[in-house]
Design a protein around this motif. Structure first.
Motif, short mmCIF file in Angstrom:
data_model
loop_
_atom_site.label_atom_id
_atom_site.label_comp_id
_atom_site.label_asym_id
_atom_site.label_seq_id
_atom_site.Cartn_x
_atom_site.Cartn_y
_atom_site.Cartn_z
N ALA A 1 -4.98 -47.39 -3.56
CA ALA A 1 -5.48 -46.05 -3.25
C ALA A 1 -4.59 -45.46 -2.16
CB ALA A 1 -6.92 -46.12 -2.75
N LEU A 2 -4.71 -44.19 -1.96
CA LEU A 2 -4.09 -43.55 -0.80
C LEU A 2 -5.12 -43.65 0.31
CD1 LEU A 2 -3.01 -42.03 -3.43
CD2 LEU A 2 -2.32 -40.26 -1.85
N ALA A 3 -4.70 -44.05 1.49
CA ALA A 3 -5.63 -44.16 2.61
C ALA A 3 -4.96 -43.63 3.87
CB ALA A 3 -6.07 -45.61 2.81
N ALA A 4 -5.72 -42.89 4.64
CA ALA A 4 -5.22 -42.33 5.90
C ALA A 4 -6.18 -42.68 7.03
CB ALA A 4 -5.08 -40.81 5.80
N VAL A 5 -5.63 -43.14 8.13
CA VAL A 5 -6.39 -43.36 9.36
C VAL A 5 -6.00 -42.25 10.31
CG1 VAL A 5 -6.88 -44.91 11.29
CG2 VAL A 5 -6.45 -45.86 9.00
N LEU A 6 -6.95 -41.40 10.64
CA LEU A 6 -6.69 -40.29 11.56
C LEU A 6 -7.03 -40.74 12.97
CD1 LEU A 6 -8.19 -37.32 9.51
CD2 LEU A 6 -5.94 -38.38 9.35
N ILE A 7 -6.01 -40.94 13.77
CA ILE A 7 -6.16 -41.44 15.13
C ILE A 7 -6.44 -40.23 16.03
CG2 ILE A 7 -5.10 -42.74 17.01
CD1 ILE A 7 -3.27 -43.99 14.77
N GLY A 8 -7.67 -40.13 16.48
CA GLY A 8 -8.14 -38.96 17.20
C GLY A 8 -7.39 -38.68 18.49
N GLN A 9 -7.32 -37.43 18.83
CA GLN A 9 -6.62 -36.99 20.03
C GLN A 9 -7.27 -37.55 21.29
OE1 GLN A 9 -5.59 -32.91 19.86
NE2 GLN A 9 -4.54 -32.91 21.82
N ARG A 10 -8.55 -37.77 21.26
CA ARG A 10 -9.24 -38.35 22.41
C ARG A 10 -8.71 -39.75 22.68
NH1 ARG A 10 -15.47 -37.75 24.02
NH2 ARG A 10 -14.66 -35.70 24.32
N LEU A 11 -8.41 -40.50 21.62
CA LEU A 11 -7.89 -41.86 21.76
C LEU A 11 -6.43 -41.85 22.20
CD1 LEU A 11 -8.20 -44.92 21.38
CD2 LEU A 11 -7.67 -44.59 18.97
N VAL A 12 -5.64 -40.98 21.63
CA VAL A 12 -4.21 -40.91 21.93
C VAL A 12 -3.96 -40.30 23.31
CG1 VAL A 12 -2.00 -39.92 21.18
CG2 VAL A 12 -3.64 -40.72 19.49
N GLY A 13 -4.81 -39.36 23.68
CA GLY A 13 -4.64 -38.66 24.95
C GLY A 13 -4.15 -37.25 24.73
N VAL A 14 -4.48 -36.40 25.65
CA VAL A 14 -4.09 -35.00 25.56
C VAL A 14 -2.65 -34.85 26.02
CG1 VAL A 14 -4.60 -32.68 26.43
CG2 VAL A 14 -6.46 -34.24 25.91
N LYS A 15 -1.86 -34.14 25.23
CA LYS A 15 -0.47 -33.88 25.62
C LYS A 15 -0.45 -32.78 26.67
CE LYS A 15 0.12 -36.06 21.71
NZ LYS A 15 -1.04 -36.70 21.12
#
Length: 90
Positions: free
Chosen positions: A69-83
């Motif tokens: 299948a096609l699968a995407a994990v969307l890594i939220g901005q809260r986790l990554v940090g605000v640029k």
């Protein structure tokens, strides 16, 4: 292409246009990314907590490579940090 050719695809997407975004031009696409991927026939998994990263990516990978299948994990901005451009020279 992945859907038509039936090959597995795992996408890890770092999000923009979410929590704390300061660039207004990032917001429209950031708000519809999951919907666009779903319309492309992808499974979509949201990731907002670091402690869930391993199991979320592993589950999505299993579904992509054993599905296939096609699968995407969307890594939220809260986790990554605000640029921010604070301190950047012009």
């Amino acid at each position: 292409l992945a859907r038509t050719c039936r090959f597995p695809l795992l996408m890890l997407v770092t999000m923009r246009g979410q929590w704390g975004e300061f660039n207004p031009w990032q917001t429209p696409m950031g708000q519809i990314t999951g919907d666009v991927l779903r319309l492309a026939d992808s499974l979509v998994f949201a990731l907002d907590r670091a402690e869930e990263a391993g199991e979320t990516v592993a589950a999505a990978a299993r579904m992509a490579f054993e599905g296939p299948a096609l699968a995407a994990v969307l890594i939220g901005q809260r986790l990554v940090g605000v640029k921010t451009f604070a301190g950047a020279e012009s």
